[in-house]
Design a protein around this motif. Structure first.
Motif, PDB file in Angstrom:
ATOM      1  N   TYR A  30      26.004 -53.634  -4.820  1.00 40.65           N
ATOM      2  CA  TYR A  30      24.927 -53.758  -3.743  1.00 40.65           C
ATOM      3  C   TYR A  30      25.613 -54.680  -2.705  1.00 40.65           C
ATOM      4  O   TYR A  30      26.607 -55.141  -2.529  1.00 40.65           O
ATOM      5  CB  TYR A  30      23.793 -54.211  -4.284  1.00 40.65           C
ATOM      6  CG  TYR A  30      23.699 -56.009  -4.318  1.00 40.65           C
ATOM      7  CD1 TYR A  30      23.026 -56.713  -3.619  1.00 40.65           C
ATOM      8  CD2 TYR A  30      24.447 -56.298  -5.347  1.00 40.65           C
ATOM      9  CE1 TYR A  30      23.139 -58.246  -3.693  1.00 40.65           C
ATOM     10  CE2 TYR A  30      24.339 -57.602  -5.583  1.00 40.65           C
ATOM     11  CZ  TYR A  30      23.917 -58.920  -4.833  1.00 40.65           C
ATOM     12  OH  TYR A  30      23.964 -59.863  -4.970  1.00 40.65           O
ATOM     13  N   ASN A  65      20.671 -52.916   0.177  1.00 39.81           N
ATOM     14  CA  ASN A  65      21.473 -51.891  -0.238  1.00 39.81           C
ATOM     15  C   ASN A  65      21.996 -51.702  -1.560  1.00 39.81           C
ATOM     16  O   ASN A  65      22.901 -52.472  -2.019  1.00 39.81           O
ATOM     17  CB  ASN A  65      22.427 -51.326   0.747  1.00 39.81           C
ATOM     18  CG  ASN A  65      21.891 -51.257   2.186  1.00 39.81           C
ATOM     19  OD1 ASN A  65      21.239 -50.442   2.740  1.00 39.81           O
ATOM     20  ND2 ASN A  65      22.143 -52.370   2.937  1.00 39.81           N
ATOM     21  N   GLN A 126      17.383 -48.438  -0.673  1.00 41.77           N
ATOM     22  CA  GLN A 126      17.230 -49.812  -0.017  1.00 41.77           C
ATOM     23  C   GLN A 126      15.959 -50.495   0.260  1.00 41.77           C
ATOM     24  O   GLN A 126      14.976 -49.719   0.202  1.00 41.77           O
ATOM     25  CB  GLN A 126      17.935 -49.975   1.359  1.00 41.77           C
ATOM     26  CG  GLN A 126      17.241 -48.937   2.634  1.00 41.77           C
ATOM     27  CD  GLN A 126      17.948 -49.114   3.844  1.00 41.77           C
ATOM     28  OE1 GLN A 126      19.182 -49.225   3.786  1.00 41.77           O
ATOM     29  NE2 GLN A 126      17.092 -49.188   4.520  1.00 41.77           N
TER      30      GLN A 126
END
Length: 339
Positions: A30, A65, A126
């Motif tokens: 991420y 994200n 996200q």
């Protein structure tokens, strides 16, 4: 002012890189990205550098994200900017036995709040994290520094030759706050708090602690040395040419003893901290008692043990006795022959 901004930018951008123990494929699952607000001072920065009016409330947004093919849960905390013993500003929060310095009038953790301490992000999607910041009602000089700390601890661990490695992926995103329209100059200052001989990370050394009591980031050069009482040459020395200290924070500056034993006696710690043309000199006397030395030496790992010279001493004494006996015999024989 430009130089100060440059130091802050370089330092805080560095802290945006992930602190990770890599998984097998080396992929970080991420990432985080700040949504810069209209009152952002440095539009080129990727962290929050905002001006706020007295009493102003503001919501900050960070996008998380998920680049992996699995759902993840990321833990989030809002913490004041602190200084570690390597001279880096960190945002991972206080240790259990630590307290903020009294000079920190507006701790970031108290003037900000998270919508949620965790965020769930589906695979390939996200989500946003929202932080509400409340500026002080009264005027404040200098800088209030805090940050958001993101941490992902995967459910699965990696086992290697009987050792379990738990991967942990973390990001730190700084939040720097100044008062709108406040150009008051802040003068730097560094003070010493304590010196304490003992164990540091399972090794012998002298733990020293200082404080930056002013609301400004200070970049220092520091040299600290340990001397025996009345001695001119230092026993141990540590020098750091780049040591950055967060506003209104305590920081530790350990002097390691190279895995050597603590020896009882009287000692002196001397240090110099400098910032351009400004410098601060420190001198503190301390004592290592026999009890403290024995306790620390017993606990220390990889301790360099003193050489056992007992056998050598006996050999030298024996050799000396042998030489003396031979000398007596020779003298006796020479006198007898002469007669």
């Amino acid at each position: 002012m430009i130089k100060f901004k440059y130091i802050v930018t370089v330092l805080l951008l560095f802290l945006l890189f992930p602190l990770t123990v890599q998984a097998n494929d080396g992929a970080v699952p991420y990432s985080v990205q700040s949504v810069l607000p209209d009152n952002q001072v440095d539009s080129n920065a990727s962290y929050f550098d905002i001006e706020m009016a007295q009493g102003q409330e503001q919501e900050l947004e960070v996008i998380v994200n998920n680049s992996s093919d699995e759902d993840i849960t990321v833990e989030v905390s809002n913490n004041p900017g602190l200084t570690n013993s390597n001279g880096l500003i960190v945002y991972d929060g206080l240790d259990e036995d630590e307290e903020l310095h009294e000079s920190m009038a507006h701790p970031f953790s108290e003037m900000s709040s998270l919508e949620s301490p965790t965020v769930d992000v589906a695979a390939g999607e996200q989500e946003s994290v929202f932080l509400t910041v409340q500026a002080p009602d009264e005027a404040f000089d200098g800088v209030i520094l805090g940050g958001l700390y993101f941490s992902l601890e995967p459910a699965e661990s990696e086992a290697t030759e009987g050792v379990t490695i738990q991967n942990r992926y973390s990001y730190a995103l700084a939040v720097q706050i100044t008062e709108e329209g406040n150009d008051n100059l802040v003068e730097p200052n560094i003070e010493i708090l304590r010196v304490e001989p003992g164990i540091i990370n399972h090794r012998t050394g002298l733990q020293t602690e200082f404080v930056n009591p002013r609301p400004m980031i200070v970049g220092l050069e520091i040299e600290g040395s340990v001397y025996g009482a009345g001695e001119e040459e230092p026993l141990y020395t540590r020098t750091e040419e780049s040591f950055t200290v967060a506003p209104n924070t305590k920081f530790k500056y350990p002097i390691m003893y190279d895995n050597e034993r603590l020896e009882p006696g009287d000692y002196i710690f001397r240090a110099t901290a400098s910032r351009g043309d400004e410098s601060w000199e420190f001198e503190e006397e301390f004592e290592i008692s026999e009890e403290k030395a024995d306790e620390a030496n017993e606990e220390a790992v990889e301790l360099v043990e003193e050489e056992d010279n007992t056998l050598l001493m006996y050999l030298v004494i024996g050799l000396g006795v042998l030489v003396a006996v031979l000398l007596i015999v020779v003298i006796y024989l020479l006198r007898k022959r002469k007669k």
